[in-house]
Write a protein that holds these residues in place. Structure first.
Motif, mmCIF file in Angstrom:
data_model
loop_
_atom_site.group_PDB
_atom_site.id
_atom_site.type_symbol
_atom_site.label_atom_id
_atom_site.label_comp_id
_atom_site.label_asym_id
_atom_site.label_seq_id
_atom_site.Cartn_x
_atom_site.Cartn_y
_atom_site.Cartn_z
ATOM 1 N N ALA A 101 -6.465 12.093 2.401
ATOM 2 C CA ALA A 101 -6.427 12.357 3.845
ATOM 3 C C ALA A 101 -5.170 13.137 4.191
ATOM 4 O O ALA A 101 -4.139 13.005 3.523
ATOM 5 C CB ALA A 101 -6.444 11.035 4.594
ATOM 6 N N ALA A 102 -5.262 13.966 5.212
ATOM 7 C CA ALA A 102 -4.065 14.689 5.649
ATOM 8 C C ALA A 102 -3.075 13.716 6.276
ATOM 9 O O ALA A 102 -1.865 13.801 6.058
ATOM 10 C CB ALA A 102 -4.456 15.774 6.649
ATOM 11 N N ILE A 103 -3.618 12.795 7.064
ATOM 12 C CA ILE A 103 -2.770 11.797 7.735
ATOM 13 C C ILE A 103 -3.445 10.437 7.600
ATOM 14 O O ILE A 103 -4.661 10.323 7.796
ATOM 15 C CB ILE A 103 -2.612 12.124 9.239
ATOM 16 C CG1 ILE A 103 -1.916 13.479 9.436
ATOM 17 C CG2 ILE A 103 -1.847 11.020 9.968
ATOM 18 C CD1 ILE A 103 -2.017 14.031 10.847
ATOM 19 N N GLN A 104 -2.651 9.441 7.291
ATOM 20 C CA GLN A 104 -3.206 8.084 7.230
ATOM 21 C C GLN A 104 -2.157 7.096 7.732
ATOM 22 O O GLN A 104 -0.995 7.156 7.324
ATOM 23 C CB GLN A 104 -3.567 7.750 5.777
ATOM 24 C CG GLN A 104 -4.312 6.440 5.662
ATOM 25 C CD GLN A 104 -4.603 6.087 4.219
ATOM 26 O OE1 GLN A 104 -3.868 6.465 3.316
ATOM 27 N NE2 GLN A 104 -5.675 5.361 3.998
ATOM 28 N N SER A 107 7.256 -1.080 11.814
ATOM 29 C CA SER A 107 6.530 -1.721 10.709
ATOM 30 C C SER A 107 5.257 -0.930 10.417
ATOM 31 O O SER A 107 4.878 -0.051 11.188
ATOM 32 C CB SER A 107 6.193 -3.173 11.060
ATOM 33 O OG SER A 107 5.337 -3.196 12.176
ATOM 34 N N GLY A 108 4.608 -1.263 9.326
ATOM 35 C CA GLY A 108 3.390 -0.555 8.939
ATOM 36 C C GLY A 108 3.698 0.653 8.072
ATOM 37 O O GLY A 108 4.868 0.939 7.775
ATOM 38 N N ASP A 109 2.646 1.321 7.625
ATOM 39 C CA ASP A 109 2.799 2.477 6.730
ATOM 40 C C ASP A 109 2.151 3.708 7.332
ATOM 41 O O ASP A 109 1.163 3.600 8.061
ATOM 42 C CB ASP A 109 2.111 2.201 5.389
ATOM 43 C CG ASP A 109 2.826 1.119 4.615
ATOM 44 O OD1 ASP A 109 4.066 1.206 4.520
ATOM 45 O OD2 ASP A 109 2.151 0.190 4.141
ATOM 46 N N ALA A 110 2.684 4.846 6.953
ATOM 47 C CA ALA A 110 2.043 6.107 7.312
ATOM 48 C C ALA A 110 2.278 7.097 6.189
ATOM 49 O O ALA A 110 3.378 7.163 5.625
ATOM 50 C CB ALA A 110 2.609 6.640 8.628
ATOM 51 N N ARG A 111 1.238 7.829 5.871
ATOM 52 C CA ARG A 111 1.346 8.859 4.841
ATOM 53 C C ARG A 111 0.855 10.177 5.423
ATOM 54 O O ARG A 111 -0.164 10.218 6.116
ATOM 55 C CB ARG A 111 0.507 8.483 3.605
ATOM 56 C CG ARG A 111 0.957 7.192 2.964
ATOM 57 C CD ARG A 111 0.236 6.911 1.674
ATOM 58 N NE ARG A 111 0.892 7.501 0.523
ATOM 59 C CZ ARG A 111 1.988 7.004 -0.039
ATOM 60 N NH1 ARG A 111 2.539 5.905 0.412
ATOM 61 N NH2 ARG A 111 2.531 7.603 -1.068
#
Lengths: 326, 262
Positions: free
Chosen positions: A2-5, A68-72
């Motif tokens: 994915a481009a953004i997740q 908090s949490g993740d992003a790629r």
């Protein structure tokens, strides 16, 4: 990939109130946001002011850290791999800020080419192309301070493209622009998307999202409440009709009675010069016009029309009419 | 490749700052008018106060006042200006380190501020017919160069201090005149009480002034190397402090969001 997740992405701002007895206050701008944007997609993020659109854009473009949490982004972690993400993305914010007013358009692009490590040979070829793309070719030697708002916004877009990014983040790029300038920006977005660029667009304007986006997410009070195509979003209100009544001198109790009508799903009020436009969503709305006019008797009715719901009507139904005025 | 890219970003920042300042009336006023006024006053005080032999010292002191002032106002406000203009976040989001950008801008300010020295010499020549009699031209050039480097590092440090101090304008005003006196730019350091001199010797403006004055022969000769070493040492110290403060700023920008909450 994915481009953004994003996975359960949250962001809290800490603020203080009071002078002598200061109290700390936490403001939750994003709450467990889960999103996935495919490569080459033109993805829209809708939401009222304060919904968290800019915060999410800033986190994804490595300007802000999440709480908090993740992003790629492009498969890279936005916290630990921010430096690897930055050369591959572009960011465009709406409004007049974010430019060096004493530089010319060409010098602005040259400067950002240096900051984005674009080689002088590539910059020499790309800058005229970008100026051409955004229609500033003939004005490239003029200082930015002399530019109109639309020209500044087009320069913002060119600046965001200086590194030929794989993903372009656009945060309300048409805000405050006149219709012609806004249309020009939308044309550029469409062209860029057709060239294969992933575009992450936040906007207030439903028609813009409707016209441009493959999919749209609705963000309200920091939470994603829906992700779907604009068509699917509109189908949420396909059973409804919208009755627009332009009225002068409608009493508050009459408006409350309209709102309480058993068939009315939503009532939104828009100021229009001296008049008010009452936008009433109801199933079989056209058949109810007589009822509505009886309730409004005594007020001066200027215009009545019934129409099929738009994306904006679907949005109002999702976030509530009060969100339109925040 | 990485070095080349960083160098281009540094020069690009240098250029942006130079263009922005060259078209800023406040900066032009500070750079050109103030050194002229300070030269007229300082040389006048020594000349008509019976110490004409200190005229060259006064000219150099006035030049250092111009250099200090420009760096105080321009470098001190770099980060503030970027924040106000909405460009700070774009700089943070760019692949170039914020520190390289700010170093380029501080260097640009320092180079421009050196002009103040030329203006004071020109004023001395035109207004008081003071000859441009530099005793050791090469040593003087070395002193100018080291002062330039020291002022660049000072700019880096001031920029971060001013962001952390929030009220940059007021702080600059408060620092302005005491530094003239503490650095011996208007009167020799020997007139200051002994207990305050360690503070004077922690300032690059003091050592820049001494290096220039000694190389020009404006004051009694003593070791120039001491002034050179002090300038180099303080430059390193300012750079280290500035480096850590800018790292802190970069982190705060990402943690708090655009420094709005300062």
């Amino acid at each position: 990939m994915a481009a953004i997740q994003t996975i359960a992405l949250s962001r809290v701002y800490h603020s203080k109130t009071g002078v002598i007895r200061q109290q700390k206050k936490d403001i939750r701008a994003l709450e467990e946001v889960n999103l996935e944007v495919a490569q080459g997609e033109l993805f829209g993020l809708l939401g009222p002011n304060g919904a968290g659109k800019t915060t999410l854009t800033k986190i994804l473009s490595t300007i802000l850290l999440p709480s908090s949490g993740d992003a790629r982004v492009l498969g890279l972690d936005i916290v630990s791999q921010a430096r690897a993400i930055r050369p591959r993305i572009g960011i465009v914010f709406g409004g007049e800020r974010g430019l060096y007013w004493r530089l010319s358009a060409r010098d602005t692009l040259l400067y950002f080419a240096d900051l984005y490590h674009v080689s002088p040979e590539v910059a020499a070829r790309r800058i005229p192309e970008l100026l051409e793309l955004v229609g500033l070719s003939g004005r490239h030697e003029e200082r930015v301070e002399n530019f109109s708002r639309g020209m500044k916004q087009r320069l913002h877009v060119a600046r965001g493209l200086i590194n030929d990014p794989e993903i372009l983040f656009l945060d309300e790029p048409t805000i405050g622009l006149d219709p012609v300038a806004a249309r020009e920006i939308r044309r550029i977005m469409k062209d860029l998307n057709q060239q294969g660029k992933t575009i992450f667009l936040t906007s207030h304007y439903m028609y813009e999202v409707d016209e441009l986006c493959d999919r749209v997410a609705v963000l309200n009070k920091g939470e994603i409440i829906l992700v779907d195509t604009p068509g699917a979003l509109k189908s949420l209100v396909s059973d409804l009709e919208v009755v627009e009544i332009e009225v002068i001198g409608a009493q508050q109790d009459a408006i409350e009675r309209l709102r309480a009508h058993e068939k009315v799903v939503s009532l939104q009020i828009e100021p229009r010069d001296l008049a008010q436009a009452l936008l009433i969503q109801a199933p079989g709305g056209a058949a109810l016009v007589g009822d509505f006019l009886t309730i409004l008797s005594g007020a001066r009715i200027q215009r009545i029309l019934t129409r099929q719901p738009t994306l904006e009507d679907a949005y109002v139904r999702l976030v509530g009419p009060e969100a339109m005025h925040t | 490749m990485k070095f080349k890219s960083a160098l281009r970003a540094l020069l690009g920042s240098f250029r942006e700052q130079a263009i922005s300042r060259a078209t800023d009336n406040f900066f032009i006023g500070t750079l050109f008018i103030q050194p002229v006024l300070f030269t007229l006053l300082s040389v006048g005080i020594y000349r008509y106060g019976g110490k004409p032999d200190l005229s060259l010292y006064a000219v150099i002191g006035a030049g250092m006042i111009g250099i200090w002032n420009n760096n105080l106002w321009t470098s001190g406000s770099i980060v503030q200006d970027e924040r106000r203009g909405g460009t700070l976040e774009l700089l943070v989001a760019a692949p170039t380190s914020l520190e390289i950008v700010l170093l380029g801008k501080s260097l640009s300010n320092a180079v421009a501020s050196i002009l103040a020295l030329a203006i004071t010499f020109a004023t001395g020549l035109l207004a008081y017919r003071l000859p441009l009699d530099i005793e050791q031209p090469l040593a003087f050039a070395g002193a100018v160069l080291l002062t330039l480097v020291a002022m660049t590092m000072l700019g880096l440090l001031l920029g971060s201090l001013f962001v952390l101090a929030r009220a940059a304008g007021q702080l600059a005003t408060v620092l302005n005149y005491p530094i003239f006196i503490l650095s011996g730019l208007t009167f020799p350091l020997t007139v200051l009480p002994l207990w305050i001199r360690p503070l004077s010797y922690s300032l690059v403006s003091t050592w820049g002034n001494l290096a220039l004055a000694r190389a020009a022969g404006a004051v009694a000769q003593s070791s120039l190397w001491v002034t050179y070493l002090a300038l180099a040492g303080l430059s390193v110290l300012y750079f280290i402090l500035g480096h850590y403060l800018y790292r802190l700023i970069e982190r705060i920008v990402r943690e708090r969001g655009g420094l709005e909450q300062w």
